[in-house]
Motif scaffolding. Sequence first.
Motif, PDB file in Angstrom:
ATOM      1  N   ASP A  47       0.816  -1.219   0.000  1.00 16.72           N
ATOM      2  CA  ASP A  47       0.000   0.000   0.000  1.00 16.72           C
ATOM      3  C   ASP A  47       0.846   1.265   0.000  1.00 16.72           C
ATOM      4  O   ASP A  47       0.426   2.312  -0.505  1.00 16.72           O
ATOM      5  CB  ASP A  47      -0.946   0.022   1.213  1.00 16.72           C
ATOM      6  CG  ASP A  47      -2.031  -1.034   1.113  1.00 16.72           C
ATOM      7  OD1 ASP A  47      -2.317  -1.489  -0.019  1.00 16.72           O
ATOM      8  OD2 ASP A  47      -2.574  -1.420   2.166  1.00 16.72           O
ATOM      9  N   SER A  48       2.041   1.177   0.540  1.00 17.15           N
ATOM     10  CA  SER A  48       2.903   2.364   0.599  1.00 17.15           C
ATOM     11  C   SER A  48       3.448   2.748  -0.780  1.00 17.15           C
ATOM     12  O   SER A  48       4.027   3.816  -0.936  1.00 17.15           O
ATOM     13  CB  SER A  48       4.062   2.123   1.566  1.00 17.15           C
ATOM     14  OG  SER A  48       4.887   1.071   1.096  1.00 17.15           O
ATOM     15  N   MET A  49       3.240   1.896  -1.778  1.00 13.95           N
ATOM     16  CA  MET A  49       3.730   2.179  -3.124  1.00 13.95           C
ATOM     17  C   MET A  49       2.868   3.199  -3.855  1.00 13.95           C
ATOM     18  O   MET A  49       3.311   3.831  -4.787  1.00 13.95           O
ATOM     19  CB  MET A  49       3.777   0.892  -3.963  1.00 13.95           C
ATOM     20  CG  MET A  49       4.708  -0.157  -3.431  1.00 13.95           C
ATOM     21  SD  MET A  49       6.386   0.417  -3.594  1.00 13.95           S
ATOM     22  CE  MET A  49       7.116  -0.288  -2.149  1.00 13.95           C
ATOM     23  N   GLY A  50       1.611   3.322  -3.434  1.00 12.08           N
ATOM     24  CA  GLY A  50       0.741   4.319  -4.049  1.00 12.08           C
ATOM     25  C   GLY A  50       0.000   3.826  -5.276  1.00 12.08           C
ATOM     26  O   GLY A  50      -1.181   4.063  -5.422  1.00 12.08           O
ATOM     27  N   VAL A  51       0.657   3.150  -6.166  1.00 16.60           N
ATOM     28  CA  VAL A  51       0.036   2.645  -7.391  1.00 16.60           C
ATOM     29  C   VAL A  51      -0.515   1.253  -7.108  1.00 16.60           C
ATOM     30  O   VAL A  51       0.229   0.371  -6.674  1.00 16.60           O
ATOM     31  CB  VAL A  51       1.067   2.592  -8.547  1.00 16.60           C
ATOM     32  CG1 VAL A  51       0.440   2.058  -9.813  1.00 16.60           C
ATOM     33  CG2 VAL A  51       1.691   3.962  -8.766  1.00 16.60           C
ATOM     34  N   GLU A  57       0.167  -4.363  -5.359  1.00 14.42           N
ATOM     35  CA  GLU A  57      -0.166  -5.795  -5.447  1.00 14.42           C
ATOM     36  C   GLU A  57       1.070  -6.640  -5.756  1.00 14.42           C
ATOM     37  O   GLU A  57       1.297  -7.670  -5.145  1.00 14.42           O
ATOM     38  CB  GLU A  57      -1.224  -6.005  -6.529  1.00 14.42           C
ATOM     39  CG  GLU A  57      -1.734  -7.426  -6.599  1.00 14.42           C
ATOM     40  CD  GLU A  57      -2.816  -7.588  -7.654  1.00 14.42           C
ATOM     41  OE1 GLU A  57      -2.807  -8.637  -8.316  1.00 14.42           O
ATOM     42  OE2 GLU A  57      -3.655  -6.673  -7.799  1.00 14.42           O
ATOM     43  N   ARG A  58       1.886  -6.153  -6.674  1.00 13.11           N
ATOM     44  CA  ARG A  58       3.113  -6.886  -7.012  1.00 13.11           C
ATOM     45  C   ARG A  58       4.081  -6.929  -5.829  1.00 13.11           C
ATOM     46  O   ARG A  58       4.743  -7.924  -5.595  1.00 13.11           O
ATOM     47  CB  ARG A  58       3.790  -6.270  -8.230  1.00 13.11           C
ATOM     48  CG  ARG A  58       3.066  -6.596  -9.504  1.00 13.11           C
ATOM     49  CD  ARG A  58       3.845  -6.106 -10.691  1.00 13.11           C
ATOM     50  NE  ARG A  58       3.172  -6.519 -11.885  1.00 13.11           N
ATOM     51  CZ  ARG A  58       3.802  -7.002 -12.944  1.00 13.11           C
ATOM     52  NH1 ARG A  58       5.101  -7.118 -12.929  1.00 13.11           N
ATOM     53  NH2 ARG A  58       3.121  -7.354 -13.999  1.00 13.11           N
ATOM     54  N   MET A  59       4.169  -5.857  -5.092  1.00 15.57           N
ATOM     55  CA  MET A  59       5.050  -5.804  -3.929  1.00 15.57           C
ATOM     56  C   MET A  59       4.573  -6.780  -2.856  1.00 15.57           C
ATOM     57  O   MET A  59       5.388  -7.479  -2.244  1.00 15.57           O
ATOM     58  CB  MET A  59       5.112  -4.377  -3.380  1.00 15.57           C
ATOM     59  CG  MET A  59       6.243  -4.142  -2.440  1.00 15.57           C
ATOM     60  SD  MET A  59       7.802  -4.399  -3.328  1.00 15.57           S
ATOM     61  CE  MET A  59       8.914  -4.311  -1.974  1.00 15.57           C
ATOM     62  N   ASP A  60       3.266  -6.859  -2.641  1.00 17.96           N
ATOM     63  CA  ASP A  60       2.718  -7.826  -1.687  1.00 17.96           C
ATOM     64  C   ASP A  60       3.052  -9.259  -2.130  1.00 17.96           C
ATOM     65  O   ASP A  60       3.467 -10.087  -1.320  1.00 17.96           O
ATOM     66  CB  ASP A  60       1.199  -7.664  -1.560  1.00 17.96           C
ATOM     67  CG  ASP A  60       0.807  -6.420  -0.762  1.00 17.96           C
ATOM     68  OD1 ASP A  60       1.651  -5.921   0.015  1.00 17.96           O
ATOM     69  OD2 ASP A  60      -0.339  -5.965  -0.929  1.00 17.96           O
ATOM     70  N   ASP A  61       2.854  -9.529  -3.410  1.00 20.84           N
ATOM     71  CA  ASP A  61       3.164 -10.868  -3.937  1.00 20.84           C
ATOM     72  C   ASP A  61       4.641 -11.192  -3.779  1.00 20.84           C
ATOM     73  O   ASP A  61       5.010 -12.296  -3.398  1.00 20.84           O
ATOM     74  CB  ASP A  61       2.770 -10.966  -5.413  1.00 20.84           C
ATOM     75  CG  ASP A  61       1.269 -10.975  -5.622  1.00 20.84           C
ATOM     76  OD1 ASP A  61       0.528 -11.212  -4.640  1.00 20.84           O
ATOM     77  OD2 ASP A  61       0.835 -10.729  -6.773  1.00 20.84           O
ATOM     78  N   PHE A  62       5.486 -10.197  -4.093  1.00 21.68           N
ATOM     79  CA  PHE A  62       6.928 -10.406  -3.969  1.00 21.68           C
ATOM     80  C   PHE A  62       7.308 -10.725  -2.527  1.00 21.68           C
ATOM     81  O   PHE A  62       8.096 -11.652  -2.273  1.00 21.68           O
ATOM     82  CB  PHE A  62       7.697  -9.169  -4.456  1.00 21.68           C
ATOM     83  CG  PHE A  62       9.179  -9.302  -4.292  1.00 21.68           C
ATOM     84  CD1 PHE A  62       9.921 -10.095  -5.147  1.00 21.68           C
ATOM     85  CD2 PHE A  62       9.839  -8.630  -3.258  1.00 21.68           C
ATOM     86  CE1 PHE A  62      11.292 -10.227  -4.988  1.00 21.68           C
ATOM     87  CE2 PHE A  62      11.206  -8.756  -3.093  1.00 21.68           C
ATOM     88  CZ  PHE A  62      11.939  -9.557  -3.964  1.00 21.68           C
ATOM     89  N   GLY A  63       6.747  -9.994  -1.573  1.00 23.85           N
ATOM     90  CA  GLY A  63       7.043 -10.248  -0.161  1.00 23.85           C
ATOM     91  C   GLY A  63       6.633 -11.647   0.257  1.00 23.85           C
ATOM     92  O   GLY A  63       7.370 -12.342   0.954  1.00 23.85           O
TER      93      GLY A  63
END
Length: 105
Positions: A38-42, A47-53
């Motif tokens: 969510d901190s990514m803004g876009v 969503e991709r950052m959550d998946d990556f984590g």
Amino acid sequence: MSDLSVDYAVLHRVRHNLDHIAELMKKPGQEMEHVNGDSMGVPELAERMDDFGDEWSYGIKQLTKFSGKASEALLKVKESFEKLDHELAEANKAQGKGGAKGAGK
């Protein structure tokens, strides 16, 4: 019959390294598990950052699991070779004593 040898120092060092993989990767794994996209803004990036984590955390857990199993396997190899070394030494002692007694008759 072929000669076979085991370098116990190398075996010990490899087991030590495998045992410490989990410790080395614990902090990065925990940090990636708590990544909040969510901190990514876009939204797509979030969503991709959550998946990556999630994937990173899963991968670290698998690496930890497999390194632990590899360490256990190396321990069994070491113990088997030590047992074999001991049995061969005992057989050589017995053969040497038997040969000396037989020669004196």
